[in-house]
Motif scaffolding. Structure first.
Motif, PDB file in Angstrom:
ATOM      1  N   ASN A  41      18.696 -26.439 -22.639  1.00 18.30           N
ATOM      2  CA  ASN A  41      18.789 -24.993 -22.112  1.00 18.30           C
ATOM      3  C   ASN A  41      17.658 -24.685 -21.032  1.00 18.30           C
ATOM      4  O   ASN A  41      17.759 -24.031 -20.096  1.00 18.30           O
ATOM      5  CB  ASN A  41      18.698 -24.137 -23.106  1.00 18.30           C
ATOM      6  CG  ASN A  41      19.978 -24.060 -23.974  1.00 18.30           C
ATOM      7  OD1 ASN A  41      20.957 -24.793 -23.823  1.00 18.30           O
ATOM      8  ND2 ASN A  41      20.052 -23.467 -25.205  1.00 18.30           N
ATOM      9  N   LYS A  42      16.387 -25.134 -21.401  1.00 18.14           N
ATOM     10  CA  LYS A  42      15.307 -24.945 -20.510  1.00 18.14           C
ATOM     11  C   LYS A  42      15.108 -25.608 -19.348  1.00 18.14           C
ATOM     12  O   LYS A  42      14.360 -25.216 -18.673  1.00 18.14           O
ATOM     13  CB  LYS A  42      13.977 -24.871 -21.348  1.00 18.14           C
ATOM     14  CG  LYS A  42      13.599 -24.314 -22.326  1.00 18.14           C
ATOM     15  CD  LYS A  42      12.396 -24.651 -23.463  1.00 18.14           C
ATOM     16  CE  LYS A  42      12.173 -23.646 -24.419  1.00 18.14           C
ATOM     17  NZ  LYS A  42      11.095 -24.002 -25.398  1.00 18.14           N
ATOM     18  N   TYR A  44      17.504 -25.381 -17.271  1.00 17.02           N
ATOM     19  CA  TYR A  44      18.049 -24.193 -16.274  1.00 17.02           C
ATOM     20  C   TYR A  44      17.172 -22.925 -16.592  1.00 17.02           C
ATOM     21  O   TYR A  44      17.015 -22.128 -15.627  1.00 17.02           O
ATOM     22  CB  TYR A  44      19.600 -24.054 -16.805  1.00 17.02           C
ATOM     23  CG  TYR A  44      20.017 -22.784 -16.014  1.00 17.02           C
ATOM     24  CD1 TYR A  44      20.099 -22.708 -14.895  1.00 17.02           C
ATOM     25  CD2 TYR A  44      20.274 -21.380 -16.969  1.00 17.02           C
ATOM     26  CE1 TYR A  44      20.772 -21.398 -14.274  1.00 17.02           C
ATOM     27  CE2 TYR A  44      20.657 -20.328 -16.394  1.00 17.02           C
ATOM     28  CZ  TYR A  44      20.859 -20.235 -15.012  1.00 17.02           C
ATOM     29  OH  TYR A  44      21.586 -19.262 -14.280  1.00 17.02           O
ATOM     30  N   SER A  45      16.937 -22.511 -17.686  1.00 12.19           N
ATOM     31  CA  SER A  45      16.471 -21.006 -17.945  1.00 12.19           C
ATOM     32  C   SER A  45      14.993 -20.856 -17.782  1.00 12.19           C
ATOM     33  O   SER A  45      14.626 -19.584 -17.962  1.00 12.19           O
ATOM     34  CB  SER A  45      17.062 -20.743 -19.443  1.00 12.19           C
ATOM     35  OG  SER A  45      16.235 -21.559 -20.427  1.00 12.19           O
ATOM     36  N   THR A  46      14.341 -21.605 -17.496  1.00 13.44           N
ATOM     37  CA  THR A  46      12.694 -21.328 -17.622  1.00 13.44           C
ATOM     38  C   THR A  46      12.045 -21.517 -16.358  1.00 13.44           C
ATOM     39  O   THR A  46      10.962 -21.962 -16.178  1.00 13.44           O
ATOM     40  CB  THR A  46      11.849 -22.363 -18.628  1.00 13.44           C
ATOM     41  OG1 THR A  46      12.179 -23.655 -18.491  1.00 13.44           O
ATOM     42  CG2 THR A  46      12.657 -22.010 -20.107  1.00 13.44           C
ATOM     43  N   PRO A  79      16.909 -23.306 -10.631  1.00 16.14           N
ATOM     44  CA  PRO A  79      17.772 -22.325 -10.917  1.00 16.14           C
ATOM     45  C   PRO A  79      18.474 -21.737  -9.696  1.00 16.14           C
ATOM     46  O   PRO A  79      17.622 -21.100  -9.040  1.00 16.14           O
ATOM     47  CB  PRO A  79      17.597 -21.401 -12.129  1.00 16.14           C
ATOM     48  CG  PRO A  79      16.138 -22.001 -12.595  1.00 16.14           C
ATOM     49  CD  PRO A  79      15.654 -22.986 -11.541  1.00 16.14           C
ATOM     50  N   HIS A  93      26.692 -20.557 -14.097  1.00 16.90           N
ATOM     51  CA  HIS A  93      25.229 -20.778 -13.720  1.00 16.90           C
ATOM     52  C   HIS A  93      25.072 -22.079 -12.916  1.00 16.90           C
ATOM     53  O   HIS A  93      25.947 -22.895 -13.147  1.00 16.90           O
ATOM     54  CB  HIS A  93      24.532 -20.990 -15.141  1.00 16.90           C
ATOM     55  CG  HIS A  93      24.624 -19.743 -15.949  1.00 16.90           C
ATOM     56  ND1 HIS A  93      24.333 -18.444 -15.621  1.00 16.90           N
ATOM     57  CD2 HIS A  93      24.997 -19.630 -17.413  1.00 16.90           C
ATOM     58  CE1 HIS A  93      24.369 -17.693 -16.706  1.00 16.90           C
ATOM     59  NE2 HIS A  93      24.754 -18.230 -17.719  1.00 16.90           N
ATOM     60  N   LEU A 120      26.020 -22.653 -21.387  1.00 19.31           N
ATOM     61  CA  LEU A 120      25.176 -23.811 -20.635  1.00 19.31           C
ATOM     62  C   LEU A 120      26.072 -25.395 -20.872  1.00 19.31           C
ATOM     63  O   LEU A 120      25.270 -26.046 -20.700  1.00 19.31           O
ATOM     64  CB  LEU A 120      23.853 -24.039 -21.016  1.00 19.31           C
ATOM     65  CG  LEU A 120      23.093 -22.645 -20.868  1.00 19.31           C
ATOM     66  CD1 LEU A 120      21.531 -22.987 -20.967  1.00 19.31           C
ATOM     67  CD2 LEU A 120      23.110 -22.411 -19.208  1.00 19.31           C
TER      68      LEU A 120
END
Length: 239
Positions: A41-42, A44-46, A79, A93, A120
């Motif tokens: 996940n990170k 993409y998300s961080t 991202p 996303h 995700l």
């Protein structure tokens, strides 16, 4: 899944003619657990991630002989704004990977947009040449894993474009694994691709993580492309 770094071995071979190893499992059996789903996940998300890598590219033409070249590369993950995945018109996303490789006095770049659903899960990707990868089955990593654990992430088909009726180019799969080198844990993506026209491509891309799944400053890339022209391979790691 479309290879993590989008290195084009065909471009690399051309550069050679004109002139990413992952961690091992040395800590297998450890009871320490790592948040592998959080690591996925990170990516993409961080926010953005970037690594500078160096190593060697080797080319073995079918005509015989072997040549090796010092190689440097940069890998960036960023991202991007949500967008519709052109293969299925589903809003997704987007994570963009960009790789620049320099060897034998030649520099080449490649980019690749991953499309991820609301959870995700990997839906597919489109690379800078327009090739369209479409997932036929996707899964997330398990929430927590130990060194030596792994599992399936996706199976996919690759087409010449995302247009209906586009020719099938390849089929493949990607698995995740949790590995260790020098006491550092790595979250790895292991790609296996077979081309309709013959030949194969494998790539392992690993990024350092901690027990919470936080992405670290180290990465490794190894890849091998087998074709009728010969075998090209690359092994890179961050300093």
């Amino acid at each position: 899944m479309k290879r993590f770094c989008s290195i084009s071995m065909a471009v690399l071979a051309a550069a050679v003619l004109s002139a990413c190893g992952g961690g091992g499992s040395e800590d297998a059996g450890s009871t320490t657990t790592y948040a592998t789903q959080a690591a996925w996940n990170k990516l993409y998300s961080t926010g953005s991630h970037a690594w500078a890598l160096s190593g060697t590219t080797t080319y073995q033409p079918t005509s015989g002989g072997t040549s090796s070249y010092a190689t440097t590369a940069t890998l960036a993950l960023n991202p991007a704004a949500d967008a519709v995945f052109p293969a299925n018109s589903v809003n997704a996303h987007v994570l963009q990977s960009t790789t620049t490789v320099t060897l034998a006095g030649s520099t080449s770049s490649a980019s690749n947009n991953w499309y991820l659903d609301a959870n995700l899960l990997y839906m597919g990707s489109v690379d800078s040449d327009g090739y369209c990868e479409v997932s036929t089955q996707s899964a997330l990593p398990v929430a927590n894993a130990r060194i030596g654990n792994g599992g399936t992430l996706a199976s996919f088909n690759t087409y010449e474009s995302c247009s209906a009726g586009a020719a099938l180019v390849a089929t493949g799969s990607v698995a995740w694994s949790l590995e260790s080198s020098g006491g550092q844990a790595y979250f790895c993506l292991n790609n296996q691709i077979g081309y309709v026209s013959g030949g194969s491509y494998t790539e392992k891309d690993c990024v350092a993580i901690d027990t919470a799944g936080t992405i670290g400053s180290k990465a490794t890339i190894t890849a091998t492309d087998v074709s009728t022209d010969g075998v090209a391979s690359i092994s890179l790691s961050s300093n």
